[in-house]
Design an enzyme around this catalytic site. Structure first.
Site, PDB file in Angstrom:
ATOM      1  N   GLY A  17     -12.117  -1.378 -38.799  1.00 31.35           N
ATOM      2  CA  GLY A  17     -10.808  -0.789 -39.060  1.00 31.35           C
ATOM      3  C   GLY A  17      -9.827  -1.123 -37.948  1.00 31.35           C
ATOM      4  O   GLY A  17     -10.209  -1.614 -36.879  1.00 31.35           O
ATOM      5  N   ASP A  44      -7.421   3.645 -38.756  1.00 30.30           N
ATOM      6  CA  ASP A  44      -7.826   4.855 -38.027  1.00 30.30           C
ATOM      7  C   ASP A  44      -6.601   5.483 -37.360  1.00 30.30           C
ATOM      8  O   ASP A  44      -5.961   4.855 -36.516  1.00 30.30           O
ATOM      9  CB  ASP A  44      -8.872   4.489 -36.964  1.00 30.30           C
ATOM     10  CG  ASP A  44      -9.380   5.734 -36.256  1.00 30.30           C
ATOM     11  OD1 ASP A  44     -10.186   6.461 -36.858  1.00 30.30           O
ATOM     12  OD2 ASP A  44      -8.937   5.990 -35.108  1.00 30.30           O
ATOM     13  N   TYR A  49      -1.514  10.748 -32.031  1.00 28.24           N
ATOM     14  CA  TYR A  49      -0.968   9.439 -31.661  1.00 28.24           C
ATOM     15  C   TYR A  49       0.549   9.348 -31.875  1.00 28.24           C
ATOM     16  O   TYR A  49       1.194   8.420 -31.384  1.00 28.24           O
ATOM     17  CB  TYR A  49      -1.690   8.304 -32.409  1.00 28.24           C
ATOM     18  CG  TYR A  49      -3.198   8.289 -32.233  1.00 28.24           C
ATOM     19  CD1 TYR A  49      -3.813   8.958 -31.176  1.00 28.24           C
ATOM     20  CD2 TYR A  49      -4.024   7.598 -33.125  1.00 28.24           C
ATOM     21  CE1 TYR A  49      -5.202   8.961 -31.028  1.00 28.24           C
ATOM     22  CE2 TYR A  49      -5.406   7.587 -32.975  1.00 28.24           C
ATOM     23  CZ  TYR A  49      -5.982   8.269 -31.932  1.00 28.24           C
ATOM     24  OH  TYR A  49      -7.348   8.259 -31.794  1.00 28.24           O
ATOM     25  N   LYS A  78      -7.132  12.686 -37.725  1.00 31.18           N
ATOM     26  CA  LYS A  78      -7.867  13.656 -36.889  1.00 31.18           C
ATOM     27  C   LYS A  78      -7.029  14.895 -36.605  1.00 31.18           C
ATOM     28  O   LYS A  78      -5.821  14.800 -36.376  1.00 31.18           O
ATOM     29  CB  LYS A  78      -8.276  12.993 -35.560  1.00 31.18           C
ATOM     30  CG  LYS A  78      -8.928  11.643 -35.752  1.00 31.18           C
ATOM     31  CD  LYS A  78      -9.418  11.018 -34.469  1.00 31.18           C
ATOM     32  CE  LYS A  78      -9.769   9.552 -34.704  1.00 31.18           C
ATOM     33  NZ  LYS A  78      -8.628   8.627 -34.556  1.00 31.18           N
ATOM     34  N   HIS A 111     -10.894  16.114 -33.705  1.00 27.75           N
ATOM     35  CA  HIS A 111     -10.690  15.058 -32.711  1.00 27.75           C
ATOM     36  C   HIS A 111     -11.555  15.240 -31.453  1.00 27.75           C
ATOM     37  O   HIS A 111     -12.117  14.275 -30.921  1.00 27.75           O
ATOM     38  CB  HIS A 111      -9.203  15.009 -32.337  1.00 27.75           C
ATOM     39  CG  HIS A 111      -8.729  13.686 -31.853  1.00 27.75           C
ATOM     40  ND1 HIS A 111      -7.470  13.207 -32.109  1.00 27.75           N
ATOM     41  CD2 HIS A 111      -9.338  12.728 -31.108  1.00 27.75           C
ATOM     42  CE1 HIS A 111      -7.325  12.018 -31.547  1.00 27.75           C
ATOM     43  NE2 HIS A 111      -8.452  11.708 -30.930  1.00 27.75           N
TER      44      HIS A 111
HETATM   45  C1  1BO Z   1      -7.037  11.898 -25.667  1.00 28.01           C
HETATM   46  C2  1BO Z   1      -7.421  10.561 -26.239  1.00 28.01           C
HETATM   47  C3  1BO Z   1      -7.473  10.504 -27.710  1.00 28.01           C
HETATM   48  C4  1BO Z   1      -8.011   9.216 -28.203  1.00 28.01           C
HETATM   49  O1  1BO Z   1      -8.357   9.278 -29.565  1.00 28.01           O
END
Ligand code: 1BO
Length: 318
Positions: A17, A44, A49, A78, A111
């Site tokens: 991915g 992903d 993000y 997530k 996450h």
């Molecule tokens: C805090 C880092 C997150 C990466 O997926």
């Protein structure tokens, strides 16, 4: 190798991915469009993000302009740590779906096994964190199960979970996690955790498969070993007329895990995708096995705030 992972219910997931952590708004649209053009069908994502709206636009345009059907895509996102309270889980997933312009996700992951106050993105002090005694992972998990019941996501899983924390979910949960997304690369091979996941039919996704050189400076240690510069990886790459990144991705694919290398560079997006054509020999796989340093690039120390109850020992259970 067909680069497909199979779930117990017969569902399938593309092994390779596109990772999107640190892909900036203004760059991630083109990255996702290019990835889909070259053949990636697995993207992903994560609320943290901060780029899901732009990814959503790219997915929508790819579906409209290239005739890609929603069912042909695998979209993971997530749940961030500040939405662990059961009342916040479904609303958080709805925000992600709205940003991604989707009706459902393929996979929704917790996450981190870390709970934070609603107004905290990253904890600045112990008060920003909520202990797992007060807000157990199993309660968050029950709310995630409801998201499956409501058709908001096809599957649920976790990320950064130890075997101990997976066991808690396996014992108490109504549904089992189908995925554990963890840092995994030749310097952190996690073989015991991989075996545990295999025994329990939990798939693994490797994050930071290339060593995450572009992560924020605050998460970096001085003089850390650089995976992409490793002499063994470079030699194997030369023998295959490939790049070190391609060897690292091929290694993960040979291990049988999903892998989500991040890039916003069109050439590297293509090269990373072509790694699936590389066949590593048994002796090359063994040589790479010999590189394990148990070295975490993301060591989780941002959560290990004195007085919060979170320590590196109880985060990783090792
Ligand atoms: C805090 C880092 C997150 C990466 O997926």
């Amino acid at each position: 190798m067909n680069n497909i992972l199979y779930f117990d219910d017969g569902g399938t997931m593309p092994q390779l991915g596109l990772g999107t952590w640190k892909s900036k708004p203004g760059e991630v649209y083109d990255a996702v469009r290019e990835a889909i053009r070259v053949g990636y069908r697995h993207i992903d994502c994560a609320h943290l993000y901060g780029n899901e709206a732009e990814i959503g636009q790219a997915l929508k345009d790819a579906m409209n302009e290239e005739g890609i059907k929603r069912e042909a895509l695998w979209i993971t996102s997530k749940l961030w740590n500040n939405a662990h309270h059961p009342k916040n889980v479904k609303p958080a997933l709805r925000v992600t779906l709205e940003n991604l312009r989707l009706d459902y996700l393929d996979l929704y992951l917790m996450h981190w096994p870390v709970a934070q106050q609603e107004d905290s993105i990253f904890p600045e002090n112990a008060m920003d964190l909520i202990s797992l005694e007060k807000l157990p992972l199993t309660e968050t998990w029950s709310a995630m199960e409801e998201c499956v019941d409501n058709g908001l996501t096809r599957y649920i899983g976790v990320s950064n979970f130890s075997a101990h924390k997976l066991s808690l979910i396996l014992e108490e949960g109504r549904m089992k996690p189908v995925m554990n997304q963890i840092e995994l690369h030749p310097y952190l091979q996690q073989s015991a955790l991989l075996n545990f996941c295999k025994e329990n039919h939990i798939h693994v996704t490797a994050y930071s498969p290339l060593g995450s050189v572009d992560r924020p400076a605050i998460m970096k240690a001085k003089n850390e070993p650089l995976l992409l510069e490793d002499p063994v990886i470079k030699t194997i790459a030369k023998q295959h007329h490939a790049s070190p990144a391609q060897i690292l991705i091929a290694w993960a694919l040979h291990l049988g895990v999903a892998v989500v290398p991040k890039s916003v560079n069109p050439q590297r997006i293509r090269q990373n995708f072509e790694s699936s054509k590389l066949v590593l020999s048994e002796s090359e796989m063994e040589e790479i096995t010999g590189l394990d340093l148990h070295r975490r690039y993301l060591d989780g120390n941002i959560w290990a705030i004195p007085g919060s109850g979170y320590t590196l020992e109880n985060l990783w259970d090792e």
